[in-house]
Design a protein around this motif. Structure first.
Motif, PDB file in Angstrom:
ATOM      1  N   ILE A  17       0.755  -1.131  -0.021  1.00  0.00           N
ATOM      2  CA  ILE A  17      -0.143   0.072  -0.088  1.00  0.00           C
ATOM      3  C   ILE A  17       0.852   1.145   0.059  1.00  0.00           C
ATOM      4  O   ILE A  17       0.830   2.186  -0.753  1.00  0.00           O
ATOM      5  N   LEU A  18       1.827   1.285   0.740  1.00  0.00           N
ATOM      6  CA  LEU A  18       3.033   2.564   0.711  1.00  0.00           C
ATOM      7  C   LEU A  18       3.499   2.518  -0.504  1.00  0.00           C
ATOM      8  O   LEU A  18       3.597   3.603  -1.035  1.00  0.00           O
ATOM      9  N   PHE A  19       3.916   1.494  -1.179  1.00  0.00           N
ATOM     10  CA  PHE A  19       4.615   1.783  -2.476  1.00  0.00           C
ATOM     11  C   PHE A  19       3.521   2.202  -3.477  1.00  0.00           C
ATOM     12  O   PHE A  19       3.943   3.090  -4.386  1.00  0.00           O
ATOM     13  N   ILE A  20       2.303   1.812  -3.444  1.00  0.00           N
ATOM     14  CA  ILE A  20       1.432   2.406  -4.462  1.00  0.00           C
ATOM     15  C   ILE A  20       0.876   3.835  -4.155  1.00  0.00           C
ATOM     16  O   ILE A  20       1.050   4.452  -5.080  1.00  0.00           O
ATOM     17  N   LEU A  21       0.847   4.002  -2.608  1.00  0.00           N
ATOM     18  CA  LEU A  21       0.734   5.479  -2.574  1.00  0.00           C
ATOM     19  C   LEU A  21       1.872   6.289  -2.945  1.00  0.00           C
ATOM     20  O   LEU A  21       1.490   7.577  -3.305  1.00  0.00           O
ATOM     21  N   GLY A  22       3.011   5.702  -2.940  1.00  0.00           N
ATOM     22  CA  GLY A  22       4.289   6.696  -3.357  1.00  0.00           C
ATOM     23  C   GLY A  22       4.067   6.946  -4.968  1.00  0.00           C
ATOM     24  O   GLY A  22       4.410   7.964  -5.360  1.00  0.00           O
ATOM     25  N   PHE A  23       3.260   6.028  -5.673  1.00  0.00           N
ATOM     26  CA  PHE A  23       3.222   6.285  -7.117  1.00  0.00           C
ATOM     27  C   PHE A  23       2.057   7.423  -7.323  1.00  0.00           C
ATOM     28  O   PHE A  23       2.183   8.059  -8.366  1.00  0.00           O
ATOM     29  N   VAL A  24       1.008   7.248  -6.435  1.00  0.00           N
ATOM     30  CA  VAL A  24      -0.094   8.482  -6.486  1.00  0.00           C
ATOM     31  C   VAL A  24       0.823   9.610  -5.940  1.00  0.00           C
ATOM     32  O   VAL A  24       0.089  10.641  -6.765  1.00  0.00           O
ATOM     33  N   VAL A  25       1.305   9.717  -5.011  1.00  0.00           N
ATOM     34  CA  VAL A  25       2.090  11.057  -4.626  1.00  0.00           C
ATOM     35  C   VAL A  25       2.757  11.607  -5.856  1.00  0.00           C
ATOM     36  O   VAL A  25       2.769  12.881  -6.313  1.00  0.00           O
ATOM     37  N   ALA A  26       3.623  10.866  -6.454  1.00  0.00           N
ATOM     38  CA  ALA A  26       4.429  10.992  -7.460  1.00  0.00           C
ATOM     39  C   ALA A  26       3.549  11.643  -8.788  1.00  0.00           C
ATOM     40  O   ALA A  26       4.204  12.604  -9.503  1.00  0.00           O
ATOM     41  N   ALA A  27       2.703  10.975  -9.032  1.00  0.00           N
ATOM     42  CA  ALA A  27       1.943  11.156 -10.077  1.00  0.00           C
ATOM     43  C   ALA A  27       1.299  12.565  -9.853  1.00  0.00           C
ATOM     44  O   ALA A  27       0.970  13.375 -10.830  1.00  0.00           O
ATOM     45  N   LEU A  28       0.530  12.750  -8.727  1.00  0.00           N
ATOM     46  CA  LEU A  28      -0.246  14.179  -8.335  1.00  0.00           C
ATOM     47  C   LEU A  28       0.901  15.223  -8.527  1.00  0.00           C
ATOM     48  O   LEU A  28       0.523  16.067  -8.904  1.00  0.00           O
ATOM     49  N   ASN A  29       2.137  14.937  -7.914  1.00  0.00           N
ATOM     50  CA  ASN A  29       3.259  16.037  -7.913  1.00  0.00           C
ATOM     51  C   ASN A  29       3.626  16.162  -9.477  1.00  0.00           C
ATOM     52  O   ASN A  29       3.653  17.429  -9.966  1.00  0.00           O
ATOM     53  N   TYR A  30       3.355  15.217 -10.362  1.00  0.00           N
ATOM     54  CA  TYR A  30       4.015  15.603 -11.631  1.00  0.00           C
ATOM     55  C   TYR A  30       2.830  16.102 -12.481  1.00  0.00           C
ATOM     56  O   TYR A  30       3.166  17.140 -13.126  1.00  0.00           O
ATOM     57  N   HIS A  31       1.746  15.724 -12.305  1.00  0.00           N
ATOM     58  CA  HIS A  31       0.676  16.252 -13.272  1.00  0.00           C
ATOM     59  C   HIS A  31      -0.032  17.583 -12.715  1.00  0.00           C
ATOM     60  O   HIS A  31      -0.567  18.495 -13.573  1.00  0.00           O
ATOM     61  N   TYR A  32      -0.334  17.647 -11.383  1.00  0.00           N
ATOM     62  CA  TYR A  32      -1.205  18.695 -10.773  1.00  0.00           C
ATOM     63  C   TYR A  32      -0.165  19.798 -10.039  1.00  0.00           C
ATOM     64  O   TYR A  32      -0.572  21.157  -9.985  1.00  0.00           O
ATOM     65  N   LEU A  33       0.771  19.595  -9.721  1.00  0.00           N
ATOM     66  CA  LEU A  33       1.572  20.516  -8.658  1.00  0.00           C
ATOM     67  C   LEU A  33       2.957  20.779  -9.112  1.00  0.00           C
ATOM     68  O   LEU A  33       3.753  21.333  -8.362  1.00  0.00           O
ATOM     69  N   ILE A  54       8.579  12.726  -0.445  1.00  0.00           N
ATOM     70  CA  ILE A  54       7.725  11.931   0.322  1.00  0.00           C
ATOM     71  C   ILE A  54       7.412  10.697  -0.539  1.00  0.00           C
ATOM     72  O   ILE A  54       7.158   9.567  -0.212  1.00  0.00           O
ATOM     73  N   ALA A  55       7.347  10.800  -1.725  1.00  0.00           N
ATOM     74  CA  ALA A  55       7.224   9.624  -2.974  1.00  0.00           C
ATOM     75  C   ALA A  55       8.413   8.634  -2.756  1.00  0.00           C
ATOM     76  O   ALA A  55       8.096   7.606  -2.764  1.00  0.00           O
ATOM     77  N   ILE A  56       9.501   9.252  -2.486  1.00  0.00           N
ATOM     78  CA  ILE A  56      10.683   8.292  -2.515  1.00  0.00           C
ATOM     79  C   ILE A  56      10.730   7.683  -1.330  1.00  0.00           C
ATOM     80  O   ILE A  56      10.903   6.407  -1.170  1.00  0.00           O
ATOM     81  N   LEU A  57      10.333   8.362   0.067  1.00  0.00           N
ATOM     82  CA  LEU A  57      10.346   7.475   1.095  1.00  0.00           C
ATOM     83  C   LEU A  57       9.253   6.567   1.215  1.00  0.00           C
ATOM     84  O   LEU A  57       9.574   5.512   1.856  1.00  0.00           O
ATOM     85  N   LEU A  58       8.116   6.881   0.422  1.00  0.00           N
ATOM     86  CA  LEU A  58       7.074   5.700   0.608  1.00  0.00           C
ATOM     87  C   LEU A  58       7.395   4.421  -0.040  1.00  0.00           C
ATOM     88  O   LEU A  58       7.187   3.535   0.038  1.00  0.00           O
ATOM     89  N   TRP A  59       8.368   4.923  -1.290  1.00  0.00           N
ATOM     90  CA  TRP A  59       8.523   3.803  -2.242  1.00  0.00           C
ATOM     91  C   TRP A  59       9.550   2.946  -1.516  1.00  0.00           C
ATOM     92  O   TRP A  59       9.635   1.736  -1.744  1.00  0.00           O
TER      93      TRP A  59
END
Length: 144
Positions: A17-33, A54-59
């Motif tokens: 779950i943390l690994f997948i959450l890292g991808f969600v954070v990275a995607a939000l970061n890349y596309h929206y912020l 945060i994404a790297i730490l989650l991964w």
């Protein structure tokens, strides 16, 4: 690898779950912020950089928990598969690193590639270990 140094089996799901959450954070970061900065007093807080961290730490945390959580049945054969997989992941990781050093000629590009080698030993280990367990279970079913 002794089982006393492994996390409980349930933590593997938390790691995934943390690994997948890292991808969600990275995607939000890349596309929206991407490149949005928020002023805080006389300093600038870089949301892009913070979310990247945060994404790297989650991964890393997620991969670590998945890699080093016990299996449902943790016996000597699984421990041997775990050790073999760890050894092969290190071999594979350094082989890829050597190839990158040989074929990437720009130093700044190589630093970016090398940064990804933070994840690859854990990732290679998980893939090799799960594949070894899959093959073991398949061979056990074929002998029945």
């Amino acid at each position: 690898m002794k089982a006393r140094f492994l996390f409980p089996h349930k933590w593997s799901l938390i790691g995934a779950i943390l690994f997948i959450l890292g991808f969600v954070v990275a995607a939000l970061n890349y596309h929206y912020l991407h490149r949005i900065e928020v002023m805080q007093g006389d300093t600038t807080f870089d949301i892009n950089g913070a979310l990247h961290d945060i994404a790297i730490l989650l991964w890393i945390g997620g991969l670590f928990l998945v890699a080093f959580s016990k299996e449902k049945i943790e016996d000597e054969q699984i421990a041997q598969l775990r050790l073999d997989s760890l050894q092969w992941s290190i071999y594979f990781n350094y082989a890829i690193l050597v190839l990158c050093i040989l074929f990437i000629d720009r130093w700044h590009v190589m630093l970016g590639v090398a940064a990804h080698f933070i994840f690859t030993p854990l990732l290679f280990f998980i893939v090799r270990f799960k594949w070894a367990i899959y093959q073991l279970n398949r061979s056990l079913k074929n002998t029945d």
